[in-house]
Design an enzyme around this catalytic site. Structure first.
Site, PDB file in Angstrom:
ATOM      1  N   CYS A 115      35.751  20.249   3.597  1.00 18.37           N
ATOM      2  CA  CYS A 115      36.568  19.724   4.589  1.00 18.37           C
ATOM      3  C   CYS A 115      38.088  19.551   4.356  1.00 18.37           C
ATOM      4  CB  CYS A 115      36.378  18.302   3.267  1.00 18.37           C
ATOM      5  SG  CYS A 115      36.765  16.715   4.159  1.00 18.37           S
ATOM      6  N   HIS A 214      31.283  18.130   3.150  1.00 16.14           N
ATOM      7  CA  HIS A 214      31.230  17.831   1.381  1.00 16.14           C
ATOM      8  C   HIS A 214      29.489  18.673   0.973  1.00 16.14           C
ATOM      9  CE1 HIS A 214      35.167  16.886   0.307  1.00 16.14           C
ATOM     10  NE2 HIS A 214      34.837  15.797   1.802  1.00 16.14           N
ATOM     11  N   GLU A 216      29.447  20.369  -1.762  1.00 18.41           N
ATOM     12  CA  GLU A 216      28.965  20.242  -3.794  1.00 18.41           C
ATOM     13  C   GLU A 216      28.396  18.567  -4.354  1.00 18.41           C
ATOM     14  OE1 GLU A 216      33.264  17.991  -2.235  1.00 18.41           O
ATOM     15  OE2 GLU A 216      32.025  18.869  -1.481  1.00 18.41           O
TER      16      GLU A 216
END
Length: 245
Positions: A115, A214, A216
């Site tokens: 990001c 994102h 994660e």
């Protein structure tokens, strides 16, 4: 003895409160980043802002680098005034992450920008950003809602590093951003788009990768697993015995 690769993860400097302590300055990063590294086979090492000239010394102790998401990089770095919606109060972080990226690129270290991290990578390579996507897209699917990630489709570009890691024609990813790549940085190429044309991934030589979403925050470990593999391979080359005489 062999070991898991050490993956440096950049951190925030923010005021936080816990237990009896109120508004203390702390260096932190969401736990999902460290879990993402751990679950992919690496060891996360947190990197709070430091003097930029120390970046090469810090990276010399690591095997890979992750620049995490967060607020906007100051548009002064790419020669523009801030948009009214830009959040640019990250001076220490801007300086430190830019230094880390320059040192990693110079060393050929495997790196991943997530990001904001992808945006800083693009700026460090001489690119610019769209400062507020709702100004340029008809329907904004990128920003999520306050405190909650959204989702949207991305389309990896076949024949790229990312396209090899994520070979499906499109996939749905967690997202929370209001800025994006405008002019592409030198030495980078686009490796994923959103359906509205927004650049969703860039990559450079070796394992140099930035993703606008994102990963994660989801369950797909493929991007981080690839970073860990690249770090392991690079470390193995460095540790190969050298014959003398």
């Amino acid at each position: 003895m062999d070991r898991r690769p050490f993956v440096g993860v950049s951190t925030y400097l923010v005021d936080a409160s816990w237990s009896d302590w109120r508004a203390r300055r702390v260096a932190l990063v969401p736990e999902r980043y460290t879990a993402y590294v751990r679950d992919s086979g690496g060891v996360a090492v947190l990197l709070p802002p430091d003097a930029p000239e120390r970046a090469p010394e810090v990276l010399a102790r690591l095997d890979a680098l992750v620049i995490a998401g967060g607020p906007d990089i100051d548009p002064a770095y790419y020669g523009q005034p801030p948009h009214p919606m830009s959040d640019v109060d990250t001076v220490e972080r801007d300086v430190w992450e830019s230094a880390l990226l320059r040192a990693a690129l110079a060393a050929g270290m495997p790196l991943l920008g997530i990001c904001r991290g992808m945006q800083v990578l693009n700026v460090v390579c001489g690119g610019t950003l769209v400062q507020h996507l709702p100004d340029v897209v008809e329907v904004d699917v990128h920003g999520g809602t306050p405190g909650k990630y959204g989702t949207h489709v991305v389309r990896p570009v076949p024949g790229t590093l990312l396209g090899g890691l994520l070979p499906e024609p499109e996939l749905t990813v967690p997202t929370f951003h209001h800025q994006a790549v405008d002019r592409l940085g030198t030495g980078l190429r686009v490796s994923a788009h959103a359906p509205d044309g927004t650049v969703e991934a860039v990559e450079g030589p070796g394992f140099t990768l930035g993703v606008q979403w994102h990963p994660e925050q989801g369950d797909d470990l493929r991007v981080m697993q690839a970073l860990v593999r690249a770090a392991t391979a690079a470390r193995s080359v460095q540790l190969e015995p050298v014959e003398v005489g």
